[in-house]
Scaffold this motif. Structure first.
Motif, PDB file in Angstrom:
ATOM      1  N   ALA A  79      -3.626   6.562  13.278  1.00  0.00           N
ATOM      2  CA  ALA A  79      -3.418   5.322  12.532  1.00  0.00           C
ATOM      3  C   ALA A  79      -4.745   4.750  12.049  1.00  0.00           C
ATOM      4  N   LEU A  80      -5.764   4.804  12.891  1.00  0.00           N
ATOM      5  CA  LEU A  80      -7.075   4.288  12.515  1.00  0.00           C
ATOM      6  C   LEU A  80      -7.682   5.103  11.377  1.00  0.00           C
ATOM      7  N   PHE A  81      -7.487   6.410  11.406  1.00  0.00           N
ATOM      8  CA  PHE A  81      -8.018   7.252  10.342  1.00  0.00           C
ATOM      9  C   PHE A  81      -7.337   6.922   9.013  1.00  0.00           C
ATOM     10  N   ARG A  82      -6.027   6.766   9.046  1.00  0.00           N
ATOM     11  CA  ARG A  82      -5.300   6.404   7.824  1.00  0.00           C
ATOM     12  C   ARG A  82      -5.816   5.076   7.267  1.00  0.00           C
ATOM     13  N   VAL A  89       0.815  -1.220   0.000  1.00  0.00           N
ATOM     14  CA  VAL A  89       0.000   0.000   0.000  1.00  0.00           C
ATOM     15  C   VAL A  89       0.846   1.266   0.000  1.00  0.00           C
ATOM     16  N   GLY A  90       2.154   1.153  -0.152  1.00  0.00           N
ATOM     17  CA  GLY A  90       3.021   2.311  -0.259  1.00  0.00           C
ATOM     18  C   GLY A  90       3.005   3.184   0.980  1.00  0.00           C
ATOM     19  N   ALA A  91       2.912   4.500   0.767  1.00  0.00           N
ATOM     20  CA  ALA A  91       2.977   5.460   1.865  1.00  0.00           C
ATOM     21  C   ALA A  91       1.742   5.423   2.764  1.00  0.00           C
ATOM     22  N   PHE A  92       0.729   4.685   2.379  1.00  0.00           N
ATOM     23  CA  PHE A  92      -0.470   4.556   3.212  1.00  0.00           C
ATOM     24  C   PHE A  92      -0.295   3.497   4.304  1.00  0.00           C
ATOM     25  N   GLN A 119      -5.763  -3.067  -8.839  1.00  0.00           N
ATOM     26  CA  GLN A 119      -5.725  -1.719  -9.393  1.00  0.00           C
ATOM     27  C   GLN A 119      -5.627  -0.674  -8.285  1.00  0.00           C
ATOM     28  N   ILE A 120      -6.403  -0.868  -7.222  1.00  0.00           N
ATOM     29  CA  ILE A 120      -6.369   0.073  -6.099  1.00  0.00           C
ATOM     30  C   ILE A 120      -4.997   0.063  -5.435  1.00  0.00           C
ATOM     31  N   LEU A 121      -4.414  -1.092  -5.287  1.00  0.00           N
ATOM     32  CA  LEU A 121      -3.090  -1.182  -4.675  1.00  0.00           C
ATOM     33  C   LEU A 121      -2.059  -0.413  -5.497  1.00  0.00           C
ATOM     34  N   ARG A 122      -2.173  -0.449  -6.817  1.00  0.00           N
ATOM     35  CA  ARG A 122      -1.256   0.326  -7.665  1.00  0.00           C
ATOM     36  C   ARG A 122      -1.425   1.825  -7.431  1.00  0.00           C
ATOM     37  N   ILE A 123      -2.667   2.266  -7.264  1.00  0.00           N
ATOM     38  CA  ILE A 123      -2.918   3.684  -6.999  1.00  0.00           C
ATOM     39  C   ILE A 123      -2.298   4.093  -5.668  1.00  0.00           C
ATOM     40  N   LEU A 124      -2.504   3.291  -4.637  1.00  0.00           N
ATOM     41  CA  LEU A 124      -1.961   3.613  -3.312  1.00  0.00           C
ATOM     42  C   LEU A 124      -0.431   3.647  -3.339  1.00  0.00           C
ATOM     43  N   ARG A 125       0.164   2.668  -3.986  1.00  0.00           N
ATOM     44  CA  ARG A 125       1.634   2.629  -4.050  1.00  0.00           C
ATOM     45  C   ARG A 125       2.199   3.782  -4.882  1.00  0.00           C
ATOM     46  N   GLY A 126       1.422   4.276  -5.818  1.00  0.00           N
ATOM     47  CA  GLY A 126       1.912   5.323  -6.710  1.00  0.00           C
ATOM     48  C   GLY A 126       1.856   6.722  -6.133  1.00  0.00           C
ATOM     49  N   SER A 174       4.032  12.796   0.877  1.00  0.00           N
ATOM     50  CA  SER A 174       3.412  14.035   1.370  1.00  0.00           C
ATOM     51  C   SER A 174       1.935  14.078   0.997  1.00  0.00           C
ATOM     52  N   ASP A 175       1.598  13.637  -0.216  1.00  0.00           N
ATOM     53  CA  ASP A 175       0.191  13.609  -0.619  1.00  0.00           C
ATOM     54  C   ASP A 175      -0.585  12.584   0.191  1.00  0.00           C
ATOM     55  N   ALA A 176       0.001  11.410   0.399  1.00  0.00           N
ATOM     56  CA  ALA A 176      -0.669  10.378   1.189  1.00  0.00           C
ATOM     57  C   ALA A 176      -0.882  10.846   2.629  1.00  0.00           C
ATOM     58  N   ASP A 177       0.098  11.542   3.186  1.00  0.00           N
ATOM     59  CA  ASP A 177      -0.035  12.055   4.549  1.00  0.00           C
ATOM     60  C   ASP A 177      -1.185  13.051   4.657  1.00  0.00           C
ATOM     61  N   GLU A 178      -1.320  13.924   3.670  1.00  0.00           N
ATOM     62  CA  GLU A 178      -2.401  14.910   3.711  1.00  0.00           C
ATOM     63  C   GLU A 178      -3.763  14.246   3.581  1.00  0.00           C
ATOM     64  N   ILE A 179      -3.878  13.323   2.635  1.00  0.00           N
ATOM     65  CA  ILE A 179      -5.159  12.677   2.364  1.00  0.00           C
ATOM     66  C   ILE A 179      -5.612  11.789   3.520  1.00  0.00           C
ATOM     67  N   SER A 180      -4.673  11.275   4.285  1.00  0.00           N
ATOM     68  CA  SER A 180      -5.029  10.325   5.343  1.00  0.00           C
ATOM     69  C   SER A 180      -4.840  10.889   6.741  1.00  0.00           C
ATOM     70  N   ASP A 181      -4.852  12.209   6.874  1.00  0.00           N
ATOM     71  CA  ASP A 181      -4.686  12.844   8.184  1.00  0.00           C
ATOM     72  C   ASP A 181      -5.871  13.776   8.443  1.00  0.00           C
ATOM     73  N   ALA A 182      -6.673  13.454   9.444  1.00  0.00           N
ATOM     74  CA  ALA A 182      -7.888  14.213   9.719  1.00  0.00           C
ATOM     75  C   ALA A 182      -7.592  15.665  10.067  1.00  0.00           C
ATOM     76  N   GLU A 183      -6.537  15.894  10.836  1.00  0.00           N
ATOM     77  CA  GLU A 183      -6.210  17.266  11.254  1.00  0.00           C
ATOM     78  C   GLU A 183      -5.904  18.147  10.045  1.00  0.00           C
ATOM     79  N   GLN A 184      -5.115  17.632   9.114  1.00  0.00           N
ATOM     80  CA  GLN A 184      -4.802  18.410   7.920  1.00  0.00           C
ATOM     81  C   GLN A 184      -6.035  18.633   7.063  1.00  0.00           C
TER      82      GLN A 184
END
Length: 345
Positions: A64-67, A47-50, A82-89, A93-103
């Motif tokens: 961690a639960l939110f991510r 799942v890459g950076a996720f 296909q989804i796994l390829r998207i996550l790994r790609g 920094s983008d993955a951190d923003e998308i998976s962080d509730a505070e941001q």
């Protein structure tokens, strides 16, 4: 044994289910090839950076639960590979923003659009889409605002309005009046009187987010509650009826249809039948370390058996040994196997 008005399983349905459970335990259970379980979401190679830190999950850390929930929400209407390829790609920094509730909530509060202030506004007023020519995020409700949703829908590489999903999940938590998902669980534990009601209420709470339906909610909640599938990492396994959570998708439907299930088509009806079927499959007959009754594990076996894409991607799957392996496969499985005709000859 014939099915009665309560939808109790027939002997042939039980036999086919036991066969597919045995197949799953022998070929995929607790192996890297097992998709949609907690170990997959902890593995950067998948799942890459996720990827979620195991210690943080075990401790029930809200971030961690939110991510985990955001990554889980990606798994709808597309093949897992296909989804796994998207996550790994996606970059870190983008993955951190998308998976962080505070941001995400900071972006909402700082943004200049009223259509993303609440889950209701996102659902009814925000018309996020992708421009068919440029493939960039766009909308008609507030086209001049370069909001983060337009950027997220491009990063997530799904259908146009999918960019709402992470932000809507963050808003769902805030609208519950709690600071994170761990606090949401504690709230539900206090106000719901018994484990089953708590399980149902958690599913309803998560399903308030955009595109988080019963399937996605059950996929996430089973990972954080089910002791067999999560191998000591499930932080919410106590006080919640984890047997309630099963993930009904098109592959599970294919297996249910193959054994003659003729329910009314609702998610709840299919879940009820699967849970009833799992009651007569004693998992300790296969592995004494398992819970005797675990509908989610039974459902996982059905799902993976019917998922040709996942099986072809798994080195350990018997499809790669066809036709030799097919000759020894139980008839109850061989007649239903969608992968055997595609196996190398």
């Amino acid at each position: 044994m014939k099915a009665n008005r309560l939808g109790r399983p027939r002997a042939s349905q039980i036999a086919a289910t036991k066969a597919v459970v045995r197949w799953y335990l022998e070929h995929h259970f607790r192996r890297p090839s097992d998709p949609g379980v907690l170990e997959m979401f902890c593995d950067p190679s998948r799942v890459g950076a996720f990827a979620v830190d195991r210690r943080a999950l075990r401790a029930g850390d809200g971030r961690a639960l939110f991510r985990l929930l955001v990554a889980t929400a990606m798994f709808q209407r597309r093949q897992d590979v296909q989804i796994l390829r998207i996550l790994r790609g996606m970059g870190a920094s983008d993955a951190d923003e998308i998976s962080d509730a505070e941001q995400l909530l900071a972006l909402v509060d700082e943004g200049g659009c009223a259509h993303m202030r609440t889950t209701l506004a996102l659902a009814e007023e925000c018309d996020l889409d992708k421009d068919p020519r440029t493939r960039l995020g766009c909308c008609n409700a507030n086209p001049k605002v370069a909001c983060h949703l337009k950027r997220h829908t491009v990063l997530l590489k799904r259908y146009g309005h999918f960019g709402k999903v992470p932000t809507s999940i963050a808003l769902m938590v805030r609208e519950a009046g709690v600071e994170d998902l761990s606090a949401l669980r504690r709230l539900v534990m206090r106000r719901a009187p018994d484990p089953l009601t708590r399980a149902q209420e958690l599913e309803r709470e998560l399903s308030r987010a955009w595109r988080v339906n019963q399937k996605i909610a059950s996929m996430f909640l089973s990972m954080v509650t089910n002791p067999d599938l999560s191998r000591g990492l499930a932080p919410w396994s106590r006080g919640i009826d984890w047997t309630y959570y099963v993930v009904i998708d098109s592959n599970v439907d294919l297996f249910l249809a193959s054994i003659g299930y003729k329910g009314n088509g609702t998610y709840d009806a299919r879940r009820d039948f699967l849970r009833e079927l799992a009651r007569v499959v004693d998992l300790t007959e296969f592995d004494s370390a398992l819970q005797r009754y675990n509908p989610r594990l039974v459902q996982q076996a059905m799902y993976l058996f019917m998922s040709t894409a996942n099986r072809r991607a798994a080195i350990a799957d018997c499809v790669h040994l066809a036709p030799t392996a097919c000759a020894t496969c139980p008839r109850a499985l061989r007649s239903r196997c969608p992968a055997a005709p595609l196996a190398p000859r």
